[in-house]
Design an enzyme around this catalytic site. Structure first.
Site, PDB file in Angstrom:
ATOM      1  N   ALA A 187       0.852  -1.194   0.000  1.00 16.80           N
ATOM      2  CA  ALA A 187       0.000   0.000   0.000  1.00 16.80           C
ATOM      3  C   ALA A 187       0.885   1.241   0.000  1.00 16.80           C
ATOM      4  CB  ALA A 187      -0.915   0.014   1.219  1.00 16.80           C
ATOM      5  N   GLU A 188       0.531   2.222  -0.824  1.00 16.55           N
ATOM      6  CA  GLU A 188       1.334   3.443  -0.986  1.00 16.55           C
ATOM      7  C   GLU A 188       1.711   4.084   0.344  1.00 16.55           C
ATOM      8  OE1 GLU A 188      -1.354   2.606  -2.865  1.00 16.55           O
ATOM      9  OE2 GLU A 188      -1.770   4.226  -4.282  1.00 16.55           O
ATOM     10  N   VAL A 189       0.798   4.018   1.299  1.00 17.17           N
ATOM     11  CA  VAL A 189       0.994   4.706   2.569  1.00 17.17           C
ATOM     12  C   VAL A 189       2.217   4.168   3.320  1.00 17.17           C
ATOM     13  CG1 VAL A 189      -0.565   3.211   3.899  1.00 17.17           C
ATOM     14  CG2 VAL A 189      -0.310   5.609   4.543  1.00 17.17           C
ATOM     15  N   SER A 242       8.505   3.725   0.098  1.00 17.33           N
ATOM     16  CA  SER A 242       7.292   3.203  -0.520  1.00 17.33           C
ATOM     17  C   SER A 242       7.274   3.500  -2.021  1.00 17.33           C
ATOM     18  CB  SER A 242       6.059   3.825   0.153  1.00 17.33           C
ATOM     19  OG  SER A 242       4.889   3.273  -0.392  1.00 17.33           O
TER      20      SER A 242
END
Lengths: 230, 227
Positions: free
Chosen positions: B47-49, B89
């Site tokens: 996930a990007e976060v 990320s």
């Protein structure tokens, strides 16, 4: 003796100037260090450029700065938030300018600013609307666009815990932009949930070293109830 | 003929994710995929976060407000999962380390151009998020979307009308009617839903389609729509 903890939010953001570029950490309005942004109101600083992944929500933090007409421009990747934003009407009226930047280009521009680099080339946005007007170079047969570094006059970030050196530990998804923003600003201020004694953190565990952090202020923990979050 | 619903589109796309794949799931239909990954495959979700090894949506009493995904919704870790900051990320995303990004789209062109960030509406601030990073950075881009717009207009076009997210990036398209590969020879239909003939599919697709010699019918299980 080093002690970066300050007693009040006002002290934490002291010295913010008109026209300053302020890096605001957090992934969205949901984990913004809202108390610090709101404390900026007390400095009177205006014409601010805010760098954030989003544009804040409806009421707290960046939204409060927008409502008080302190923001001239926002640099972000995602100018929306579930439930709406104070930004939307300020954008429509032309009061707040917008620079939309791909999310990874924001973090890498911050990293370049933090690392003393003059910028970098990336394939991201080449050949698109967001790549228009950027210097382009063909590398290994593919077009890349040049991206400039971002540096902040001040960074407002969030963390779980700090020690008096300003070493920070963040929790789970809340790390996101906070370390790189602390690294990329002249004055970096962390809003934390608690202070711990120096030596409490395992040396391999620290997410952001105190060398990047100038001031730390304890702010009451955010509400634990997910649905109650802004 | 009955088009696949959103959950069935997610089910179909999930069947093509291999054991051991590192995958990022976009918002919309792709976010439904985790429920449909075959149980004998270990797929690592990013996930990007700043999460790799993302788990299922937690039950309400197990929600930790500090564990959220790129849609700012509660999520969890699987054993082995970890967190990292945004530069790492997006190094993962932009540096070609992800095997597949499964993305929603407004439009896809016959050359695999993707439009999924901006409808050109001047009243709305355009929101790119991590869409361009994923489209350029992942090794393979697979799109999941309804085959046509709500009023029946094609979304698979000769050329995209909306501003591009990235050119020549889409490798496969999973729609409510078909599975289509983007190849150097154009768009090749690999699968179609039952009782849909090729002419009917071409009629709701602006770009020219050809039928794969291995063409088959999708046999999707009945799944209720959850979102």
């Amino acid at each position: 003796m080093i002690d970066k903890q300050v007693a009040s939010l006002e002290e934490a953001v002291a010295g913010a100037k008109d026209g300053a570029t302020v890096l605001v950490g957090g992934f969205s309005a949901g984990d913004e260090p809202a108390a610090l942004s709101e404390a900026l109101l007390s400095t009177g600083a205006r014409d601010l450029t805010i760098v954030n992944n989003g544009v804040g929500g409806l009421a707290r933090g960046i939204a409060a700065l927008i409502a008080a007409h302190r923001v001239r421009k926002i640099v972000c990747s995602y100018p929306r938030f579930v439930g709406g934003t104070a930004f939307a009407s300020a954008y429509k009226s032309g009061e707040v300018a917008l620079e939309v930047v791909p999310q990874g280009t924001i973090s890498e521009r911050l990293r370049a600013g933090a690392a003393g680099l003059g910028g970098f080339y990336t394939k991201v946005s080449a050949g698109t609307l967001l790549g228009e007007g950027k210097e382009t170079r063909i590398i290994d047969g593919e077009p890349y666009v040049f991206e400039h570094p971002i540096k902040g006059d001040m960074a407002l970030i969030g963390a779980q815990q700090a020690d008096r050196w300003g070493n920070l530990v963040m929790r789970h998804s809340r790390r996101n932009f906070n370390p790189v923003m602390a690294m990329a600003a002249a004055v970096s201020v962390a809003q934390v949930r608690e202070m711990v004694p120096l030596g409490h953190f395992h040396p391999d565990q620290i997410h952001c070293q105190g060398i990047f952090v100038d001031r730390v202020v304890v702010v009451d923990p955010e509400p634990k109830n997910w649905s109650a979050r802004p | 003929m009955t088009p696949l619903n959103r959950n069935q589109i997610a089910w179909r796309a999930a069947q093509d994710i291999w054991d051991g794949a590192y995958v990022n799931l976009g918002v919309g239909i792709p976010s439904l995929i985790p429920d449909y990954i075959p149980k004998d495959r270990e797929v690592v979700l990013q996930a990007e976060v700043g999460i790799i090894g993302m788990g299922p949506t937690p039950k309400p009493d197990a929600v930790d407000p500090d564990i959220f995904n790129a849609s700012t919704q509660p999520t969890s870790f699987v054993p082995g999962g970890s967190t990292f900051d945004h530069t790492d990320s997006f190094l993962m995303i932009r540096g070609g380390h992800l095997d597949i990004a499964m993305l929603g789209a407004f439009e896809v062109s016959e050359k695999g151009d993707l439009a999924n960030w901006n409808t050109g509406d001047p009243a709305t601030a355009p929101s790119v998020g991590g869409a361009m990073d994923l489209a350029v950075g992942a090794k393979a881009i697979r799109v999941l979307m309804e085959h046509t717009t709500k009023d029946g207009k094609p979304r698979i076009l000769k050329q995209c009308r909306y501003p591009l997210t990235a050119a020549h990036c889409v490798k496969a398209i999973y729609t409510s009617l078909a599975v289509i590969d983007v190849t150097p020879r154009g768009l090749v239909v690999r699968e179609t839903i039952p009782d849909l003939d090729f002419a009917q599919l071409q009629a709701v697709t602006e770009a020219k389609l050809t039928l794969s010699p291995d063409w088959r019918v999708i046999e999707a299980p009945a799944i209720a729509v959850t979102v």
